[in-house]
Scaffold this active site. Sequence first.
Site, PDB file in Angstrom:
ATOM      1  N   LYS A   9      -4.111  -4.328   6.103  1.00 47.82           N
ATOM      2  CA  LYS A   9      -4.955  -3.439   5.849  1.00 47.82           C
ATOM      3  C   LYS A   9      -6.375  -3.840   5.361  1.00 47.82           C
ATOM      4  O   LYS A   9      -6.401  -5.092   5.128  1.00 47.82           O
ATOM      5  CB  LYS A   9      -4.372  -2.353   4.705  1.00 47.82           C
ATOM      6  CG  LYS A   9      -3.407  -1.692   5.117  1.00 47.82           C
ATOM      7  CD  LYS A   9      -2.749  -0.592   3.948  1.00 47.82           C
ATOM      8  CE  LYS A   9      -1.862   0.156   4.577  1.00 47.82           C
ATOM      9  NZ  LYS A   9      -1.244   1.124   3.070  1.00 47.82           N
ATOM     10  N   PHE A  57      -4.969  14.144  -0.430  1.00 50.84           N
ATOM     11  CA  PHE A  57      -5.518  12.686  -0.605  1.00 50.84           C
ATOM     12  C   PHE A  57      -5.834  12.044   0.550  1.00 50.84           C
ATOM     13  O   PHE A  57      -6.226  10.860   0.647  1.00 50.84           O
ATOM     14  CB  PHE A  57      -4.484  11.922  -1.563  1.00 50.84           C
ATOM     15  CG  PHE A  57      -2.906  12.116  -0.887  1.00 50.84           C
ATOM     16  CD1 PHE A  57      -2.671  11.184   0.284  1.00 50.84           C
ATOM     17  CD2 PHE A  57      -2.126  12.557  -1.360  1.00 50.84           C
ATOM     18  CE1 PHE A  57      -1.403  11.314   0.582  1.00 50.84           C
ATOM     19  CE2 PHE A  57      -0.676  13.084  -0.624  1.00 50.84           C
ATOM     20  CZ  PHE A  57      -0.481  11.999   0.320  1.00 50.84           C
ATOM     21  N   ARG A  85      10.719  -4.640   5.450  1.00 51.36           N
ATOM     22  CA  ARG A  85      10.601  -3.680   4.167  1.00 51.36           C
ATOM     23  C   ARG A  85      10.989  -4.382   2.965  1.00 51.36           C
ATOM     24  O   ARG A  85      10.421  -4.323   2.061  1.00 51.36           O
ATOM     25  CB  ARG A  85      11.448  -2.516   4.613  1.00 51.36           C
ATOM     26  CG  ARG A  85      11.368  -1.596   5.790  1.00 51.36           C
ATOM     27  CD  ARG A  85       9.894  -1.057   6.030  1.00 51.36           C
ATOM     28  NE  ARG A  85       9.765   0.083   4.844  1.00 51.36           N
ATOM     29  CZ  ARG A  85       8.704   0.745   4.532  1.00 51.36           C
ATOM     30  NH1 ARG A  85       7.440   0.398   5.356  1.00 51.36           N
ATOM     31  NH2 ARG A  85       8.779   1.775   3.746  1.00 51.36           N
ATOM     32  N   THR A  91       6.323   0.902  -1.234  1.00 48.73           N
ATOM     33  CA  THR A  91       4.800   1.167  -0.887  1.00 48.73           C
ATOM     34  C   THR A  91       3.843   1.207  -2.091  1.00 48.73           C
ATOM     35  O   THR A  91       2.876   0.665  -2.195  1.00 48.73           O
ATOM     36  CB  THR A  91       4.789   2.675  -0.458  1.00 48.73           C
ATOM     37  OG1 THR A  91       5.575   2.753   0.890  1.00 48.73           O
ATOM     38  CG2 THR A  91       3.488   3.154  -0.093  1.00 48.73           C
ATOM     39  N   ARG A 102       3.628  -6.785  -1.488  1.00 46.95           N
ATOM     40  CA  ARG A 102       2.958  -6.125  -2.239  1.00 46.95           C
ATOM     41  C   ARG A 102       3.105  -6.383  -3.839  1.00 46.95           C
ATOM     42  O   ARG A 102       2.032  -5.985  -4.467  1.00 46.95           O
ATOM     43  CB  ARG A 102       3.232  -4.450  -2.064  1.00 46.95           C
ATOM     44  CG  ARG A 102       3.104  -4.275  -0.480  1.00 46.95           C
ATOM     45  CD  ARG A 102       3.870  -2.672  -0.158  1.00 46.95           C
ATOM     46  NE  ARG A 102       3.366  -2.246   1.041  1.00 46.95           N
ATOM     47  CZ  ARG A 102       4.125  -1.449   1.704  1.00 46.95           C
ATOM     48  NH1 ARG A 102       5.193  -1.187   1.363  1.00 46.95           N
ATOM     49  NH2 ARG A 102       3.635  -0.971   3.016  1.00 46.95           N
ATOM     50  N   HIS A 115       0.721  -2.093   5.758  1.00 49.16           N
ATOM     51  CA  HIS A 115       1.719  -1.143   6.654  1.00 49.16           C
ATOM     52  C   HIS A 115       2.864  -1.987   7.149  1.00 49.16           C
ATOM     53  O   HIS A 115       2.644  -2.913   8.029  1.00 49.16           O
ATOM     54  CB  HIS A 115       1.002  -0.244   7.315  1.00 49.16           C
ATOM     55  CG  HIS A 115       1.747   0.806   8.217  1.00 49.16           C
ATOM     56  ND1 HIS A 115       2.479   1.842   7.803  1.00 49.16           N
ATOM     57  CD2 HIS A 115       2.441   0.627   9.461  1.00 49.16           C
ATOM     58  CE1 HIS A 115       3.165   2.245   8.677  1.00 49.16           C
ATOM     59  NE2 HIS A 115       2.900   1.582   9.797  1.00 49.16           N
ATOM     60  N   GLU A 126       4.603   3.701  16.896  1.00 52.55           N
ATOM     61  CA  GLU A 126       3.368   2.934  16.479  1.00 52.55           C
ATOM     62  C   GLU A 126       2.982   1.746  17.421  1.00 52.55           C
ATOM     63  O   GLU A 126       1.822   1.548  17.766  1.00 52.55           O
ATOM     64  CB  GLU A 126       3.768   2.342  14.998  1.00 52.55           C
ATOM     65  CG  GLU A 126       3.856   3.578  14.255  1.00 52.55           C
ATOM     66  CD  GLU A 126       4.292   3.061  12.668  1.00 52.55           C
ATOM     67  OE1 GLU A 126       4.691   1.821  12.454  1.00 52.55           O
ATOM     68  OE2 GLU A 126       4.254   3.893  11.531  1.00 52.55           O
TER      69      GLU A 126
END
Length: 138
Positions: A9, A57, A85, A91, A102, A115, A126
């Site tokens: 990102k 949002f 993951r 997240t 993260r 992501h 995806e």
Amino acid sequence: MEKTLIILKPDAFEKRKVGATLSRFEDAGFNIVAAKLLQLDSPMLKEHYAHIADKPFFPEIEAFMSSRPVLVVVIEGNSIIDRVRNLVGPTNSLVAAAGTIRGDWGTNMMLNIVHASDSPENAAAEIKRFFAEGEVFA
């Protein structure tokens, strides 16, 4: 061998963590089988985030994700979706454990560096969304 999609990102670029993030995937034994730098536009983001595009949002997510190019990557490995993951963490970066991508570099729910597809079905959809036939080398 299973494949999954990763998006590095805008905050990964801003924090200069693109190379370090890719290294974590490689160090875990995953193979990079496709990659491209993309500027995501509104139609692409509405498709990718269709499950939340109607939420209040979403405009903030759309503005963030289109603020600069992202790196879209397909990686492959055994049981890769679950393993990725675990490597990236939850997240919400605020509750992600130290040692996860993260947890180490994310800021919050949106500014979370990467992501990662959450199921084999979503990974397939995806990958197809971002890569044409012949662009994934595996």
